[in-house]
Write a protein that holds these residues in place. Sequence first.
Motif, short mmCIF file in Angstrom:
data_model
loop_
_atom_site.label_atom_id
_atom_site.label_comp_id
_atom_site.label_asym_id
_atom_site.label_seq_id
_atom_site.Cartn_x
_atom_site.Cartn_y
_atom_site.Cartn_z
N LYS A 94 0.38 -12.57 3.13
CA LYS A 94 0.88 -11.59 2.17
C LYS A 94 -0.27 -10.84 1.50
N CYS A 96 -3.07 -10.14 2.98
CA CYS A 96 -3.50 -9.18 4.00
C CYS A 96 -2.60 -7.95 3.99
N ARG A 97 -1.31 -8.17 3.85
CA ARG A 97 -0.39 -7.04 3.75
C ARG A 97 -0.71 -6.18 2.53
N ASP A 139 -1.81 -2.21 2.65
CA ASP A 139 -1.09 -1.18 1.91
C ASP A 139 -2.02 -0.44 0.94
N ILE A 148 -3.18 -3.84 10.55
CA ILE A 148 -3.16 -5.30 10.72
C ILE A 148 -2.94 -5.61 12.20
N ILE A 178 5.05 -8.52 7.12
CA ILE A 178 3.87 -8.14 7.90
C ILE A 178 4.20 -7.10 8.97
N SER A 214 5.30 -4.05 10.67
CA SER A 214 5.52 -2.68 10.24
C SER A 214 4.87 -1.74 11.24
N PHE A 266 1.25 -2.43 12.22
CA PHE A 266 1.01 -3.78 12.74
C PHE A 266 0.98 -3.77 14.27
#
Length: 494
Positions: free
Chosen positions: A222, A224-225, A229, A235, A266, A268, A271
């Motif tokens: 989370k 990393c997300r 953002d 990612i 994660i 998206s 990704f």
Amino acid sequence: MLSVICNGRLVDGRTYNGEFLNIVIENDTIIEILEPDCKLPDNATTIDAKKNIVLPGLINAHTHGDTSLAKGLGDRWTLELLLNASPLTSESFRLQDKSLAARLSAVEMLLNGCTACYDLFSDFPIPELQSLEAVGEAYKKVGMRAVIAPLMADRTFWQAVPGMLDALPNHLSRKIDQISTAPGDTVIASVRHALKNWTHTDSIHLGLAPTIPYHCESTFFKSCRGLADEFGARIHSHLGESKMQAVVGQQLFGCSLTEYLDTLGIVSSDFTAAHCVWLNQQDIERLADRGAHVAHNPTSNLRLGTGVAKTREMIKAGINVGIGTDANTCSDGLNMFEAMRMAAYVSRIHQPDPDYWLSAKDVLLMATEGSAKALGLEDQIGRIAPKFKADLVFIDTRAIQYTPLNNARRQIIFQENGSGVKDVMVGGKLVVQDRKPVGIDYDDLRDKVSESIVRIRRISADQEAMVRSLEPVVSKFCVGLSSTALPIDRYIGL
């Protein structure tokens, strides 16, 4: 500054398949494609591409540049045995070793017609700005584009797999206890600092690579997300690469790894999921619904015996699929021509209907436009078209693989091995000329790599002995875990 590439045969994954056309370049960007009989711009420098195929620069959607110094270390390695050998790859690197590894990887890729890559470089135990800048400078010096996404985790391989530590003999368990990742918040803070202070915004970009879902706490993912953002970074993670990963995902989370990552927010459009061998149809549809990308690494999957990904099903679902080579320890060369050919071949062992198979056109499109989208650079690279960067590969049609030249695109995919690459251009500048890298002294690089390897092998002798002692235990444990039945099967056999 204007230049025109004349008399070349253009090939891409869309419409060109050997047609003679001229490419007009202004500075680093293509501005026009002209028919052979059109008047050329005044005051333009002419580049004669006679007896050459001109191809968009290939784009490697998944690799690990640090492993270029670890060639030949393993033979019958599964993915898990490769991860077990991580102390032998880059954990003992000094700053100059990291730079050497990146330069060597970049040179190998360029010589094989690859002009950009997504590099999940390992900077263990903490990715630091100084190291990542050294890697970026290495790519820039050689003349390649790259998205550098440092591998990150807050658990070691042995800690991450349930029950593995308990299966190890005491003397080996004690040695493993001495290997640890940095605390997750320390890693996140270091990467945040790197993202905040990153200066290579033109051709070298910084991303994030939380390595394998269960190698990272949910809070780590989370975080990393949050960084992605906040800084607009991409990612990249390994997803469903081996059967054991799929089994462990079910054991730990009660669902597939894809569903687990999706619940964390994660998955998206920024990704990229590498491998995606052990995905079910619901996983594929989930990735498609979120606009995620897949980096298909067929050579690595075969080398490590992980199974065969259902790329046609992914494409049918609407997923953007790029092609990668993976690492020097499992591919084994960073050769996109080999990866494209293997992608076409392995698609043909799922079923006998040729309409299901990937064509030469399919895999070339995947290795150019598909990979460009995975890197987030689809508006800049991957096509021979106006407004796109002049990243081009010149292939000598006098090579044996083009004698006779019947179908340029098919012969590139099914016969080219890199030996036909004569020149490579990135941003309108030649970075390979007459099969030699332009930006660096290759003989000097080779000498420095040789010197570095002597030191690395000397100081990692104890780790090598430990890795070899662990191999039979780790192999037995992981093969046993992989025997767990799953509703899907990605092996090809009885």
